[in-house]
Write a protein that holds these residues in place. Structure first.
Motif, PDB file in Angstrom:
ATOM      1  N   GLY A  33       2.297  -4.567   8.510  1.00 45.92           N
ATOM      2  CA  GLY A  33       2.724  -3.197   8.269  1.00 45.92           C
ATOM      3  C   GLY A  33       4.242  -3.184   8.235  1.00 45.92           C
ATOM      4  O   GLY A  33       4.883  -3.990   8.905  1.00 45.92           O
ATOM      5  N   THR A  50       6.712   4.656   7.103  1.00 41.11           N
ATOM      6  CA  THR A  50       5.960   3.435   7.329  1.00 41.11           C
ATOM      7  C   THR A  50       4.837   3.327   6.306  1.00 41.11           C
ATOM      8  O   THR A  50       4.382   4.334   5.752  1.00 41.11           O
ATOM      9  N   SER A  52       1.182   0.820   5.281  1.00 37.31           N
ATOM     10  CA  SER A  52       0.237  -0.206   5.694  1.00 37.31           C
ATOM     11  C   SER A  52       0.323  -1.425   4.773  1.00 37.31           C
ATOM     12  O   SER A  52       0.968  -1.388   3.724  1.00 37.31           O
ATOM     13  N   TRP A  53      -0.373  -2.481   5.163  1.00 39.97           N
ATOM     14  CA  TRP A  53      -0.348  -3.729   4.404  1.00 39.97           C
ATOM     15  C   TRP A  53      -0.816  -3.526   2.966  1.00 39.97           C
ATOM     16  O   TRP A  53      -0.227  -4.068   2.032  1.00 39.97           O
ATOM     17  N   LYS A  57      -1.899   3.570   3.069  1.00 39.56           N
ATOM     18  CA  LYS A  57      -1.529   4.596   4.052  1.00 39.56           C
ATOM     19  C   LYS A  57      -0.020   4.614   4.248  1.00 39.56           C
ATOM     20  O   LYS A  57       0.601   3.579   4.478  1.00 39.56           O
ATOM     21  N   THR A  58       0.531   5.807   4.177  1.00 39.25           N
ATOM     22  CA  THR A  58       1.953   6.009   4.423  1.00 39.25           C
ATOM     23  C   THR A  58       2.126   7.182   5.372  1.00 39.25           C
ATOM     24  O   THR A  58       1.246   8.047   5.483  1.00 39.25           O
ATOM     25  N   LEU A 103      -1.495  -2.390   9.948  1.00 38.80           N
ATOM     26  CA  LEU A 103      -1.226  -0.959  10.026  1.00 38.80           C
ATOM     27  C   LEU A 103       0.259  -0.693  10.184  1.00 38.80           C
ATOM     28  O   LEU A 103       0.981  -1.475  10.805  1.00 38.80           O
ATOM     29  N   GLY A 104       0.715   0.419   9.661  1.00 45.26           N
ATOM     30  CA  GLY A 104       2.079   0.851   9.886  1.00 45.26           C
ATOM     31  C   GLY A 104       2.184   1.559  11.214  1.00 45.26           C
ATOM     32  O   GLY A 104       1.190   1.787  11.897  1.00 45.26           O
ATOM     33  N   SER A 105       3.415   1.938  11.582  1.00 44.37           N
ATOM     34  CA  SER A 105       3.617   2.641  12.852  1.00 44.37           C
ATOM     35  C   SER A 105       4.970   3.330  12.837  1.00 44.37           C
ATOM     36  O   SER A 105       5.920   2.858  12.201  1.00 44.37           O
TER      37      SER A 105
END
Length: 124
Positions: A33, A50, A52-53, A57-58, A103-105
């Motif tokens: 992420g 942020t 995701s891979w 998802k942003t 996952l992003g964060s």
């Protein structure tokens, strides 16, 4: 080890646009992420965006929602931050970060690797 290199910063007038890039290299640590953070003089580092891979998802900070767009390149080793309608309060050093998770964060403590930063200055 993973190296992150940001580029694309500079000086722009209020209302203008910039596109930041972040390219990763080095050891393959699997799906990552990615995130962008910024730090203005005298302030703490703050979350910007942020992704995701997979790029599916942003998530954005309220202060940039609708003006900034985060995206990933086809090889997934590059992440971009398109910044439109820039304001003087967007002036900061912008940092790219990567985490060993798909996952992003928005939490900077979850990131494992950081770039050196690129300066963005917005004049009024």
């Amino acid at each position: 080890q993973v190296q992150l290199v940001e580029s694309g910063g500079g000086l722009v007038q209020a209302g203008g646009s910039l596109r930041l890039s972040c390219t990763s290299s080095g050891r393959d640590v699997g799906p990552t992420g990615m995130g962008w953070f910024r730090q203005a003089p005298g302030k703490e580092r703050a979350f910007v965006a942020t992704i995701s891979w997979t790029g599916a998802k942003t998530y954005y900070a309220d202060s940039v929602k609708g003006r900034f767009t985060i995206s990933r390149g086809n090889a997934a080793k590059t992440v971009y931050l398109q910044m439109n309608s820039l304001k003087p309060e967007d002036t900061a050093v912008y940092y790219c970060a990567a985490k060993q998770s798909p996952l992003g964060s928005s939490d900077p403590h979850t990131y494992d690797y950081w770039g050196q930063g690129t300066q963005v200055t917005v004049s009024s």
